[in-house]
Design a protein around this motif. Structure first.
Motif, PDB file in Angstrom:
ATOM      1  N   THR A  53       0.804  -1.128  -0.059  1.00  0.00           N
ATOM      2  CA  THR A  53       0.065  -0.076   0.099  1.00  0.00           C
ATOM      3  C   THR A  53       0.818   1.167   0.135  1.00  0.00           C
ATOM      4  O   THR A  53       0.439   2.452  -0.753  1.00  0.00           O
ATOM      5  N   ARG A  54       1.981   1.169   0.759  1.00  0.00           N
ATOM      6  CA  ARG A  54       2.817   2.415   0.744  1.00  0.00           C
ATOM      7  C   ARG A  54       3.490   2.665  -0.651  1.00  0.00           C
ATOM      8  O   ARG A  54       3.504   3.869  -1.097  1.00  0.00           O
ATOM      9  N   VAL A  55       3.963   1.471  -1.111  1.00  0.00           N
ATOM     10  CA  VAL A  55       4.603   1.771  -2.339  1.00  0.00           C
ATOM     11  C   VAL A  55       3.734   2.091  -3.646  1.00  0.00           C
ATOM     12  O   VAL A  55       3.984   3.121  -4.267  1.00  0.00           O
ATOM     13  N   LEU A  56       2.467   1.667  -3.365  1.00  0.00           N
ATOM     14  CA  LEU A  56       1.367   2.354  -4.552  1.00  0.00           C
ATOM     15  C   LEU A  56       0.994   3.877  -4.192  1.00  0.00           C
ATOM     16  O   LEU A  56       0.870   4.650  -5.064  1.00  0.00           O
ATOM     17  N   SER A  57       1.152   4.124  -2.725  1.00  0.00           N
ATOM     18  CA  SER A  57       0.753   5.572  -2.354  1.00  0.00           C
ATOM     19  C   SER A  57       1.807   6.505  -2.909  1.00  0.00           C
ATOM     20  O   SER A  57       1.651   7.762  -2.913  1.00  0.00           O
ATOM     21  N   GLU A  58       2.849   6.028  -3.106  1.00  0.00           N
ATOM     22  CA  GLU A  58       4.320   6.976  -3.734  1.00  0.00           C
ATOM     23  C   GLU A  58       3.877   7.419  -5.023  1.00  0.00           C
ATOM     24  O   GLU A  58       4.700   8.525  -5.544  1.00  0.00           O
ATOM     25  N   ARG A  59       2.861   7.305  -5.490  1.00  0.00           N
ATOM     26  CA  ARG A  59       2.656   7.865  -7.000  1.00  0.00           C
ATOM     27  C   ARG A  59       2.115   9.122  -6.898  1.00  0.00           C
ATOM     28  O   ARG A  59       2.073  10.064  -7.779  1.00  0.00           O
ATOM     29  N   ASP A  60       1.416   9.513  -5.688  1.00  0.00           N
ATOM     30  CA  ASP A  60       0.600  10.853  -5.571  1.00  0.00           C
ATOM     31  C   ASP A  60       1.594  11.799  -4.546  1.00  0.00           C
ATOM     32  O   ASP A  60       2.262  11.431  -3.828  1.00  0.00           O
ATOM     33  N   GLU A  61       1.465  13.050  -5.221  1.00  0.00           N
ATOM     34  CA  GLU A  61       1.910  14.142  -4.116  1.00  0.00           C
ATOM     35  C   GLU A  61       1.149  13.889  -2.930  1.00  0.00           C
ATOM     36  O   GLU A  61      -0.031  13.842  -2.854  1.00  0.00           O
ATOM     37  N   ALA A  62       1.893  14.013  -1.691  1.00  0.00           N
ATOM     38  CA  ALA A  62       1.093  13.735  -0.571  1.00  0.00           C
ATOM     39  C   ALA A  62       1.615  14.780   0.451  1.00  0.00           C
ATOM     40  O   ALA A  62       2.842  15.137   0.719  1.00  0.00           O
ATOM     41  N   ALA A  63       0.577  15.484   1.236  1.00  0.00           N
ATOM     42  CA  ALA A  63       1.071  16.297   2.416  1.00  0.00           C
ATOM     43  C   ALA A  63       1.957  15.444   3.482  1.00  0.00           C
ATOM     44  O   ALA A  63       1.615  14.447   3.686  1.00  0.00           O
ATOM     45  N   GLY A  64       2.917  16.083   3.959  1.00  0.00           N
ATOM     46  CA  GLY A  64       3.562  15.516   5.070  1.00  0.00           C
ATOM     47  C   GLY A  64       4.765  14.543   4.548  1.00  0.00           C
ATOM     48  O   GLY A  64       5.425  13.917   5.489  1.00  0.00           O
ATOM     49  N   ARG A  65       5.176  14.607   3.427  1.00  0.00           N
ATOM     50  CA  ARG A  65       6.247  13.638   2.789  1.00  0.00           C
ATOM     51  C   ARG A  65       7.383  14.618   2.893  1.00  0.00           C
ATOM     52  O   ARG A  65       7.296  15.850   3.122  1.00  0.00           O
ATOM     53  N   ALA A  66       8.528  14.052   2.975  1.00  0.00           N
ATOM     54  CA  ALA A  66       9.727  14.763   3.001  1.00  0.00           C
ATOM     55  C   ALA A  66      10.010  15.864   1.848  1.00  0.00           C
ATOM     56  O   ALA A  66       9.454  15.574   1.038  1.00  0.00           O
ATOM     57  N   ASP A  67      10.670  16.773   2.152  1.00  0.00           N
ATOM     58  CA  ASP A  67      11.010  17.867   1.076  1.00  0.00           C
ATOM     59  C   ASP A  67      11.779  17.075   0.075  1.00  0.00           C
ATOM     60  O   ASP A  67      11.281  17.683  -1.414  1.00  0.00           O
ATOM     61  N   TRP A  68      12.310  16.224  -0.061  1.00  0.00           N
ATOM     62  CA  TRP A  68      13.261  15.550  -1.135  1.00  0.00           C
ATOM     63  C   TRP A  68      12.047  14.595  -1.839  1.00  0.00           C
ATOM     64  O   TRP A  68      12.693  14.033  -2.924  1.00  0.00           O
ATOM     65  N   PHE A  69      10.998  14.431  -1.395  1.00  0.00           N
ATOM     66  CA  PHE A  69      10.065  13.226  -1.974  1.00  0.00           C
ATOM     67  C   PHE A  69       9.689  13.777  -3.451  1.00  0.00           C
ATOM     68  O   PHE A  69       9.434  14.794  -3.623  1.00  0.00           O
ATOM     69  N   VAL A  70       9.824  12.750  -4.446  1.00  0.00           N
ATOM     70  CA  VAL A  70       9.532  13.131  -5.645  1.00  0.00           C
ATOM     71  C   VAL A  70       8.214  11.791  -5.862  1.00  0.00           C
ATOM     72  O   VAL A  70       8.789  10.527  -5.660  1.00  0.00           O
ATOM     73  N   PRO A  71       7.288  11.940  -6.453  1.00  0.00           N
ATOM     74  CA  PRO A  71       6.172  10.818  -6.680  1.00  0.00           C
ATOM     75  C   PRO A  71       6.726  10.073  -7.672  1.00  0.00           C
ATOM     76  O   PRO A  71       7.629  10.385  -8.636  1.00  0.00           O
ATOM     77  N   MET A  72       6.593   8.739  -7.415  1.00  0.00           N
ATOM     78  CA  MET A  72       7.139   7.790  -8.555  1.00  0.00           C
ATOM     79  C   MET A  72       5.937   6.390  -8.631  1.00  0.00           C
ATOM     80  O   MET A  72       5.538   6.235  -7.703  1.00  0.00           O
ATOM     81  N   THR A  73       6.085   5.918  -9.859  1.00  0.00           N
ATOM     82  CA  THR A  73       5.271   4.907  -9.962  1.00  0.00           C
ATOM     83  C   THR A  73       6.136   3.483 -10.037  1.00  0.00           C
ATOM     84  O   THR A  73       7.245   3.472 -10.855  1.00  0.00           O
ATOM     85  N   THR A  74       5.835   2.713  -8.975  1.00  0.00           N
ATOM     86  CA  THR A  74       6.923   1.650  -9.044  1.00  0.00           C
ATOM     87  C   THR A  74       6.085   0.426  -9.662  1.00  0.00           C
ATOM     88  O   THR A  74       4.893   0.162  -9.045  1.00  0.00           O
TER      89      THR A  74
END
Length: 174
Positions: A53-74
């Motif tokens: 679920t976490r890996v799938l959620s990384e596709r979306d820009e999300a509030a509260g992620r680290a500043d370096w976060f870049v959305p990605m589709t795994t």
């Protein structure tokens, strides 16, 4: 025939075996994703579902992620019940990713290497990258990784330059 699929709990056994292979491989550094698997996910079914679920959620820009976060589709490269590799498409780049990392990163599990999977995975990923608005994908590779350089070049990669120990390529997505 292998294909790119969304991560799924249905491939848990094969995924965990692949992670073990990556971690045991002494010829290549352990890919970051194999180190990023939550420890409980390695032993518990429910924790593995949370990891997926976490890996799938990384596709979306999300509030509260680290500043370096870049959305990605795994995506996982799979055939039947076998997870053969994984691939991530970063939706955008940071200055650091422009130097090392690029838009697309891929890993083939050690027991499935040298069978054409990386070349096929990258080819299958390019239309997905295009659908994300990426007209040219930046890929980077260690200078010494001749096999990966060949994968990129076979998929139309055009050498740009070398930054540090990394060669950079533009790969058209159409």
């Amino acid at each position: 025939m292998p294909e790119l699929i969304d991560p799924t709990t249905g491939l848990r056994t094969s995924f965990l075996a692949a992670v073990a292979e990556f971690r045991a491989d002494r010829d290549y550094p352990t890919p970051w994703f194999a180190s990023d698997v939550d420890s409980p996910a390695l032993t518990g079914t429910a924790a593995f579902a949370t990891y997926v679920t976490r890996v799938l959620s990384e596709r979306d820009e999300a509030a509260g992620r680290a500043d370096w976060f870049v959305p990605m589709t795994t995506l996982w490269w799979a055939e039947g019940d076998q997870m053969l590799g994984r691939l991530a498409i970063r939706h955008r780049l940071t200055p650091a990713l422009e130097k090392a990392g690029g838009h697309i990163g891929y890993d083939v599990r050690p027991s499935a290497r040298r069978q054409g999977h990386a070349t096929a995975m990258l080819a299958a990923a390019l239309p997905i990258a295009r659908s994300l608005g990426i007209t040219q994908a930046l890929l980077t590779v260690d200078e010494t990784n001749v096999a990966s350089r060949r994968v990129i070049e076979t998929n139309g990669g055009r050498f740009i330059d070398t930054v540090g120990e990394r060669r950079r390529y533009w790969v058209p997505t159409s």
